[in-house]
Design a protein around this motif. Structure first.
Motif, PDB file in Angstrom:
ATOM      1  N   GLU A  65       9.204  44.026  67.875  1.00 21.15           N
ATOM      2  CA  GLU A  65       8.333  43.195  67.729  1.00 21.15           C
ATOM      3  C   GLU A  65       6.436  43.776  67.161  1.00 21.15           C
ATOM      4  O   GLU A  65       6.461  42.921  66.498  1.00 21.15           O
ATOM      5  CB  GLU A  65       8.183  41.659  68.022  1.00 21.15           C
ATOM      6  N   LYS A  90       8.877  52.516  58.470  1.00 22.76           N
ATOM      7  CA  LYS A  90      10.676  51.317  58.934  1.00 22.76           C
ATOM      8  C   LYS A  90      10.062  49.929  59.260  1.00 22.76           C
ATOM      9  O   LYS A  90      10.581  48.856  59.297  1.00 22.76           O
ATOM     10  CB  LYS A  90      11.577  51.757  59.783  1.00 22.76           C
ATOM     11  N   ALA A  91       9.373  50.367  60.758  1.00 24.04           N
ATOM     12  CA  ALA A  91       9.182  48.869  61.623  1.00 24.04           C
ATOM     13  C   ALA A  91       8.286  47.696  60.477  1.00 24.04           C
ATOM     14  O   ALA A  91       8.018  46.477  60.282  1.00 24.04           O
ATOM     15  CB  ALA A  91       7.942  48.983  63.020  1.00 24.04           C
ATOM     16  N   GLN A  93       8.362  47.484  57.206  1.00 27.64           N
ATOM     17  CA  GLN A  93       8.766  47.220  56.773  1.00 27.64           C
ATOM     18  C   GLN A  93      10.227  45.965  56.900  1.00 27.64           C
ATOM     19  O   GLN A  93      10.457  45.152  56.104  1.00 27.64           O
ATOM     20  CB  GLN A  93       9.276  48.384  56.079  1.00 27.64           C
ATOM     21  N   ARG A  94       9.998  45.867  58.378  1.00 23.30           N
ATOM     22  CA  ARG A  94      11.194  45.256  58.823  1.00 23.30           C
ATOM     23  C   ARG A  94      10.326  43.637  59.137  1.00 23.30           C
ATOM     24  O   ARG A  94      10.792  42.930  59.794  1.00 23.30           O
ATOM     25  CB  ARG A  94      11.422  45.560  60.232  1.00 23.30           C
ATOM     26  N   GLY A  95       8.851  43.455  59.117  1.00 21.26           N
ATOM     27  CA  GLY A  95       8.139  42.667  59.339  1.00 21.26           C
ATOM     28  C   GLY A  95       7.297  42.720  60.611  1.00 21.26           C
ATOM     29  O   GLY A  95       7.069  41.373  61.163  1.00 21.26           O
ATOM     30  N   CYS A  96       7.766  43.945  61.568  1.00 23.19           N
ATOM     31  CA  CYS A  96       7.417  43.768  62.396  1.00 23.19           C
ATOM     32  C   CYS A  96       5.814  43.996  62.834  1.00 23.19           C
ATOM     33  O   CYS A  96       5.304  44.389  61.690  1.00 23.19           O
ATOM     34  CB  CYS A  96       7.807  45.791  62.887  1.00 23.19           C
TER      35      CYS A  96
END
Length: 312
Positions: A65, A90-91, A93-96
């Protein structure tokens, strides 16, 4: 889960500071934080001090998170590692929630997630960072910056300030304040507070803008706009602003504010002159503007500094 990304020759406090803040806050909130140290290759990762942390590999992390990227001497190698850059990208882009401490901003920049965003880093890297990443909106004199889910912070101890700001978001102001007290911090600094090293440089400037700043210090009661400063320096406003930031690590407006704050502070602490008159003569125009500037610079309003000086 909170991931702390390290690499060979990372700065130990960049990782340990946020780890301690999150650990204490989680305990105080009754929700212990899940914190993992991660690296491109699992195993012992030696910091620049020689002290090593045991890290997990990137592939072993699920449910992330918050991701905090450390800085340090080995950051250039980390910022050129495709696996690290892909993981960070990638983190994000995932909204992390993705953050950097100190020179860890180079990793975020190379991953492309700072493009078009506001960011900060250690004041020593200002000139190189501006030249390398003109597409990033660098705020060179902030303790930390946030733009959406992307965070960045200045040198070393500022990582703790960044973590405390995240703790407010996760657990509320009361827990963050309690964690700051547990960490024996004098006060929790807001992101807009100036990096202290830049303040020291501007108090005794020796570069090509030294005459300009000396002149400005003698005319603080006047309107010192960027256009007027540029004209006095014999430069266009745009060129002047970029050159000034590159040399001093601060925007022209911030530099003038600091000069005003420093002059006003001396008078606040060393005299019984009315705060309103000090604000006028230092160029703030009204006491409220001066109060906000004092809080940004010193974490306290003028009246508190005056009381402390008298008590001393």
């Amino acid at each position: 889960m909170i991931g702390i990304l390290v690499f060979p020759n990372f700065q130990l406090l960049d990782a340990a500071g946020p780890i301690a803040a999150f650990e204490i806050a989680g305990r105080l909130a009754g929700a212990p934080a899940s914190i993992k140290v991660i690296a491109a290759e699992p195993g012992e990762i030696a910091s620049s001090s020689g002290v090593a942390l045991l890290a997990r590999g990137l592939r072993s992390i699920a449910g992330l998170e918050t991701l905090i990227v450390a800085g340090g001497q080995g950051v250039r190698a980390a910022a050129s590692c495709p696996r690290i850059l892909a993981f960070v990208r990638k983190a994000a882009q995932r909204g992390c929630r993705v953050a950097s401490v100190c020179s860890g901003a180079y990793v975020l920049a190379e991953a492309g997630i700072l493009d078009g965003r506001h960011a900060t880093t250690h004041w020593r890297h200002t000139q190189h960072f501006l030249a390398s990443y003109p597409q990033i909106k660098l705020a060179p004199d902030r303790i930390f910056a946030r733009d959406g889910n992307i965070w960045s912070s200045a040198g070393i101890s500022a990582g703790i300030d960044l973590a405390l700001a995240m703790i407010i978001e996760d657990h509320g102001e009361a827990v963050a304040q309690a964690a700051a007290r547990q960490l024996v911090l004098y006060h929790r600094r807001g992101g807009g507070q100036s990096q202290f090293s830049s303040l020291l440089e501007l108090k005794a400037p020796t570069g090509r803008f030294a005459p300009l700043l000396s002149w400005a210090r003698e005319h603080l009661d006047q309107a010192l706009t960027v256009e007027r400063l540029a004209e006095h320096a014999g430069m266009s406003a745009r060129h002047f602003t970029r050159a000034f930031i590159a040399e001093t690590g601060a925007t022209p407006s911030k530099a003038i504010e600091r000069l005003r704050v420093e002059v006003a502070r001396q008078r606040v602490q060393g005299s019984s002159e009315a705060i309103e008159l000090i604000a006028q003569s230092a160029g703030f125009r009204d006491p409220e503007r001066m109060r906000r500037a004092f809080i940004r610079s010193f974490g306290q309003p003028p009246q508190a500094l005056r009381r402390a000086a008298r008590a001393g």
